[in-house]
Scaffold this motif. Structure first.
Motif, PDB file in Angstrom:
ATOM      1  N   PRO A 142      -1.917  -8.487   1.435  1.00 17.79           N
ATOM      2  CA  PRO A 142      -0.996  -7.966   0.405  1.00 17.79           C
ATOM      3  C   PRO A 142      -0.429  -6.592   0.752  1.00 17.79           C
ATOM      4  O   PRO A 142       0.765  -6.332   0.540  1.00 17.79           O
ATOM      5  N   GLY A 143      -1.263  -5.711   1.302  1.00 16.95           N
ATOM      6  CA  GLY A 143      -0.761  -4.398   1.731  1.00 16.95           C
ATOM      7  C   GLY A 143       0.269  -4.539   2.837  1.00 16.95           C
ATOM      8  O   GLY A 143       1.308  -3.870   2.834  1.00 16.95           O
ATOM      9  N   GLU A 144      -0.011  -5.425   3.784  1.00 20.14           N
ATOM     10  CA  GLU A 144       0.955  -5.677   4.865  1.00 20.14           C
ATOM     11  C   GLU A 144       2.281  -6.174   4.291  1.00 20.14           C
ATOM     12  O   GLU A 144       3.354  -5.786   4.756  1.00 20.14           O
ATOM     13  N   THR A 145       2.184  -7.050   3.282  1.00 17.82           N
ATOM     14  CA  THR A 145       3.400  -7.612   2.680  1.00 17.82           C
ATOM     15  C   THR A 145       4.274  -6.493   2.121  1.00 17.82           C
ATOM     16  O   THR A 145       5.492  -6.457   2.362  1.00 17.82           O
ATOM     17  N   ALA A 146       3.644  -5.578   1.383  1.00 22.63           N
ATOM     18  CA  ALA A 146       4.397  -4.476   0.784  1.00 22.63           C
ATOM     19  C   ALA A 146       5.001  -3.584   1.874  1.00 22.63           C
ATOM     20  O   ALA A 146       6.204  -3.295   1.874  1.00 22.63           O
ATOM     21  N   PHE A 147       4.169  -3.163   2.793  1.00 26.81           N
ATOM     22  CA  PHE A 147       4.620  -2.218   3.832  1.00 26.81           C
ATOM     23  C   PHE A 147       5.693  -2.837   4.724  1.00 26.81           C
ATOM     24  O   PHE A 147       6.749  -2.244   4.974  1.00 26.81           O
ATOM     25  N   MET A 148       5.423  -4.047   5.187  1.00 30.33           N
ATOM     26  CA  MET A 148       6.335  -4.663   6.174  1.00 30.33           C
ATOM     27  C   MET A 148       7.632  -5.141   5.518  1.00 30.33           C
ATOM     28  O   MET A 148       8.718  -4.976   6.076  1.00 30.33           O
ATOM     29  N   GLY A 149       7.512  -5.722   4.326  1.00 29.56           N
ATOM     30  CA  GLY A 149       8.713  -6.189   3.631  1.00 29.56           C
ATOM     31  C   GLY A 149       9.632  -5.032   3.280  1.00 29.56           C
ATOM     32  O   GLY A 149      10.852  -5.112   3.425  1.00 29.56           O
ATOM     33  N   TRP A 150       9.027  -3.937   2.819  1.00 29.56           N
ATOM     34  CA  TRP A 150       9.825  -2.759   2.448  1.00 29.56           C
ATOM     35  C   TRP A 150      10.478  -2.155   3.689  1.00 29.56           C
ATOM     36  O   TRP A 150      11.665  -1.828   3.692  1.00 29.56           O
ATOM     37  N   ARG A 151       9.697  -1.995   4.740  1.00 28.16           N
ATOM     38  CA  ARG A 151      10.228  -1.368   5.958  1.00 28.16           C
ATOM     39  C   ARG A 151      11.350  -2.208   6.565  1.00 28.16           C
ATOM     40  O   ARG A 151      12.353  -1.697   7.042  1.00 28.16           O
ATOM     41  N   SER A 154      14.274  -2.887   2.895  1.00 32.87           N
ATOM     42  CA  SER A 154      14.712  -2.060   1.755  1.00 32.87           C
ATOM     43  C   SER A 154      15.924  -1.195   2.071  1.00 32.87           C
ATOM     44  O   SER A 154      16.747  -0.932   1.207  1.00 32.87           O
ATOM     45  N   ASP A 155      16.016  -0.691   3.296  1.00 32.81           N
ATOM     46  CA  ASP A 155      17.062   0.270   3.647  1.00 32.81           C
ATOM     47  C   ASP A 155      17.095   1.386   2.590  1.00 32.81           C
ATOM     48  O   ASP A 155      18.165   1.802   2.128  1.00 32.81           O
ATOM     49  N   ALA A 156      15.896   1.839   2.203  1.00 32.61           N
ATOM     50  CA  ALA A 156      15.771   2.783   1.072  1.00 32.61           C
ATOM     51  C   ALA A 156      16.303   4.161   1.431  1.00 32.61           C
ATOM     52  O   ALA A 156      16.076   4.651   2.531  1.00 32.61           O
ATOM     53  N   LYS A 157      16.974   4.765   0.451  1.00 32.06           N
ATOM     54  CA  LYS A 157      17.466   6.138   0.634  1.00 32.06           C
ATOM     55  C   LYS A 157      16.991   6.977  -0.552  1.00 32.06           C
ATOM     56  O   LYS A 157      16.962   6.485  -1.686  1.00 32.06           O
ATOM     57  N   LYS A 158      16.634   8.208  -0.238  1.00 31.26           N
ATOM     58  CA  LYS A 158      16.148   9.136  -1.260  1.00 31.26           C
ATOM     59  C   LYS A 158      17.097   9.156  -2.457  1.00 31.26           C
ATOM     60  O   LYS A 158      18.322   9.176  -2.276  1.00 31.26           O
ATOM     61  N   GLY A 159      16.539   9.124  -3.656  1.00 27.83           N
ATOM     62  CA  GLY A 159      17.365   9.207  -4.854  1.00 27.83           C
ATOM     63  C   GLY A 159      17.833   7.863  -5.385  1.00 27.83           C
ATOM     64  O   GLY A 159      18.382   7.791  -6.489  1.00 27.83           O
ATOM     65  N   GLU A 160      17.622   6.787  -4.609  1.00 25.59           N
ATOM     66  CA  GLU A 160      18.027   5.465  -5.101  1.00 25.59           C
ATOM     67  C   GLU A 160      17.046   4.986  -6.186  1.00 25.59           C
ATOM     68  O   GLU A 160      15.974   5.557  -6.371  1.00 25.59           O
ATOM     69  N   VAL A 161      17.482   3.899  -6.842  1.00 24.56           N
ATOM     70  CA  VAL A 161      16.670   3.349  -7.935  1.00 24.56           C
ATOM     71  C   VAL A 161      16.143   1.978  -7.521  1.00 24.56           C
ATOM     72  O   VAL A 161      16.916   1.111  -7.089  1.00 24.56           O
ATOM     73  N   ILE A 178       4.876   3.221  -1.999  1.00 24.65           N
ATOM     74  CA  ILE A 178       5.716   3.429  -0.804  1.00 24.65           C
ATOM     75  C   ILE A 178       7.108   3.923  -1.244  1.00 24.65           C
ATOM     76  O   ILE A 178       7.670   4.851  -0.654  1.00 24.65           O
ATOM     77  N   ALA A 179       7.639   3.305  -2.298  1.00 24.26           N
ATOM     78  CA  ALA A 179       8.985   3.692  -2.769  1.00 24.26           C
ATOM     79  C   ALA A 179       8.984   5.127  -3.277  1.00 24.26           C
ATOM     80  O   ALA A 179       9.940   5.882  -3.040  1.00 24.26           O
ATOM     81  N   LYS A 180       7.922   5.524  -3.958  1.00 26.87           N
ATOM     82  CA  LYS A 180       7.848   6.923  -4.424  1.00 26.87           C
ATOM     83  C   LYS A 180       7.767   7.871  -3.238  1.00 26.87           C
ATOM     84  O   LYS A 180       8.396   8.924  -3.236  1.00 26.87           O
ATOM     85  N   GLN A 181       7.015   7.472  -2.240  1.00 30.95           N
ATOM     86  CA  GLN A 181       6.903   8.305  -1.045  1.00 30.95           C
ATOM     87  C   GLN A 181       8.273   8.478  -0.373  1.00 30.95           C
ATOM     88  O   GLN A 181       8.568   9.528   0.184  1.00 30.95           O
ATOM     89  N   ASP A 182       9.102   7.438  -0.467  1.00 28.70           N
ATOM     90  CA  ASP A 182      10.448   7.503   0.123  1.00 28.70           C
ATOM     91  C   ASP A 182      11.442   8.252  -0.778  1.00 28.70           C
ATOM     92  O   ASP A 182      12.627   8.325  -0.463  1.00 28.70           O
ATOM     93  N   GLY A 183      10.974   8.718  -1.938  1.00 24.03           N
ATOM     94  CA  GLY A 183      11.829   9.545  -2.790  1.00 24.03           C
ATOM     95  C   GLY A 183      12.733   8.780  -3.733  1.00 24.03           C
ATOM     96  O   GLY A 183      13.784   9.282  -4.147  1.00 24.03           O
ATOM     97  N   SER A 305      -7.699   7.965   2.873  1.00 23.69           N
ATOM     98  CA  SER A 305      -7.673   9.330   2.323  1.00 23.69           C
ATOM     99  C   SER A 305      -7.628   9.339   0.798  1.00 23.69           C
ATOM    100  O   SER A 305      -7.848  10.374   0.179  1.00 23.69           O
ATOM    101  N   GLY A 306      -7.297   8.197   0.203  1.00 21.41           N
ATOM    102  CA  GLY A 306      -7.200   8.129  -1.250  1.00 21.41           C
ATOM    103  C   GLY A 306      -5.806   8.449  -1.762  1.00 21.41           C
ATOM    104  O   GLY A 306      -5.561   8.434  -2.975  1.00 21.41           O
ATOM    105  N   GLU A 307      -4.867   8.728  -0.855  1.00 25.74           N
ATOM    106  CA  GLU A 307      -3.494   9.023  -1.288  1.00 25.74           C
ATOM    107  C   GLU A 307      -2.872   7.807  -1.978  1.00 25.74           C
ATOM    108  O   GLU A 307      -2.230   7.947  -3.015  1.00 25.74           O
ATOM    109  N   PHE A 308      -3.051   6.631  -1.406  1.00 28.76           N
ATOM    110  CA  PHE A 308      -2.586   5.403  -2.050  1.00 28.76           C
ATOM    111  C   PHE A 308      -3.748   4.782  -2.820  1.00 28.76           C
ATOM    112  O   PHE A 308      -4.833   4.561  -2.261  1.00 28.76           O
ATOM    113  N   LYS A 309      -3.497   4.473  -4.097  1.00 31.05           N
ATOM    114  CA  LYS A 309      -4.547   3.923  -4.963  1.00 31.05           C
ATOM    115  C   LYS A 309      -4.403   2.398  -5.056  1.00 31.05           C
ATOM    116  O   LYS A 309      -3.307   1.859  -4.943  1.00 31.05           O
TER     117      LYS A 309
END
Ligand SMILES: NC(=O)c1ccc[n+]([C@@H]2O[C@H](COP(=O)([O-])OP(=O)(O)OC[C@H]3O[C@@H](n4cnc5c(N)ncnc54)[C@H](OP(=O)(O)O)[C@@H]3O)[C@@H](O)[C@H]2O)c1
Length: 344
Positions: A142-151, A154-161, A178-183, A305-309
């Motif tokens: 499941p973690g791989e799904t989130a990370f790999m699918g988003w990467r 998503s073509d995510a850009k800071k400030g997007e919704v 991950i999306a919050k980390q990307d701003g 590290s506990g950064e991601f819960k």
């Protein structure tokens, strides 16, 4: 040592809609195994420790003649799914007793694998800060799904919704972080107030219970959407398309609203061209070769590290697998659903 019971969860009957524990699947104790003397013929004897129960398993509880991206479970045979076991005996080169393996394991207490490749198994070690269960959850598929699918999509850009459905589950909760980390500004939904609380804790800017709050009201106020991460399909997808911005990316990860009652048709596919929407369907297995190294290097350390819960919903006992399969389809699980089969 005399033979011991080798409990198994068998696929017993094809469900009409939701799976029925005790009918769709049955727990069987008719087989025994002599752990010291059973012939391995060059293979590996594995004691199953923990199994993952995932939404996609519902799709394998079907008639064999219906084609899909994974074969149907054979009737009368044990289910198979992601899991972790410990090697009790090995005649295979490079595999020692005491090693831990992760991969596709039959839902039974003990498994004999001809080799690692046959069951898609890999030898793994764990960070002392993470329990083995995490390696079939946030640090697993499941973690791989989130990370790999988003990467990949998503073509995510800071400030997007971004809007993420099933945001409290093992996939959705990782996508939120991950999306919050990307701003990005993150809107997320789930099916209970407890899940809404968790989504806020992990950083969702707007979190709501889709069972008690109208999704369209939220998206009208908080959108338009640049990215929709779809775990649900059906009405959630229709609503996201209505409130999507021009050139929005729609990441089709899953459509659980159709797993038990049949596919939910898209109501207004014309929006795809009218809004120049980009639809990306994916299966994590095909993204692994490209993104596995980055997942290990960039994502897993954030769990350590506990950064991601993350949250887990742990059930003890192989005989409970049928109940957990149903819980995941109904949404009564609160976190990654895992079944502890045995302690080491
Ligand atoms: N593409 C891939 O390679 C891939 C890989 C892994 C998972 N997936 C997909 O990703 C999605 C999430 O998986 P997961 O492991 O994170 O699951 P999960 O959250 O542990 O369990 C599924 C959740 O779906 C929600 N749900 C059930 N029926 C629903 C409905 N009719 N409408 C809306 N929500 C419903 C429930 O949460 P609520 O309480 O919020 O309703 C339930 O807890 C699934 O669609 C799965 O098939 C895809």
């Amino acid at each position: 040592m005399s033979p011991v019971t080798n409990g198994r969860v068998l696929f017993n009957a094809i469900p009409e809609d939701y799976p029925v524990p005790g009918t769709t699947t049955v727990y069987d104790t008719s087989e025994t195994i002599d752990l010291e003397n059973v012939p391995l013929n060059g293979g590996i004897l594995i004691k199953v420790l923990i199994l993952s129960v995932d939404p996609y398993m519902r799709g394998r509880l079907r008639a064999a003649e219906i084609e899909s991206y994974l074969p149907a479970f054979p009737l009368g045979k044990p289910l198979v799914g992601g899991g972790i076991g410990v090697v009790l005996r090995s005649e295979a080169a490079g595999v020692e007793a005491g090693a831990h393996v992760r991969g596709l394991l039959a839902h039974q207490e003990y498994v004999i694998a001809p080799n690692l490749v046959a069951l898609n198994l890999e030898i793994i070690e764990r960070d002392p800060k993470l329990h083995w269960s995490v390696y079939i959850g946030a640090a697993g598929m499941p973690g791989e799904t989130a990370f790999m699918g988003w990467r990949e999509h998503s073509d995510a850009k800071k400030g997007e919704v971004a809007y993420i459905s099933t945001g409290a589950g093992p996939v959705g909760s990782m996508v939120i972080q991950i999306a919050k980390q990307d701003g990005l500004k993150v809107i997320a939904s789930a099916g209970s107030d407890e899940k809404v609380k968790f989504m806020k804790e992990i950083g969702a800017d707007v979190a709501f219970n889709y069972k008690t709050t109208d999704v369209r009201e939220v998206l009208a106020k908080e959108g338009p959407l640049d990215i929709f991460w779809d775990n649900v399909g059906g009405d959630q997808l229709d609503a996201a398309m209505e409130f999507a911005a021009k050139n929005a990316r729609i990441i089709e990860c899953g459509q659980i609203s159709g797993y038990n009652n049949g596919p939910q048709p898209m109501k207004n596919p014309g929006l795809i061209f009218a809004k120049c929407l980009h639809l990306h369907g994916f299966l994590v297995a095909y993204l692994r070769p490209k993104h596995a190294a980055a997942f290990r290097a960039e994502f897993v350390p954030r769990l350590v590290s506990g950064e991601f819960k993350f949250t887990e919903d742990v059930t003890k006992g192989l005989e409970k697998v049928g109940d957990v399969i149903l819980a995941v389809q109904k949404g009564t699980n609160t976190g990654k659903a895992v079944v502890v089969v045995a302690e080491e």
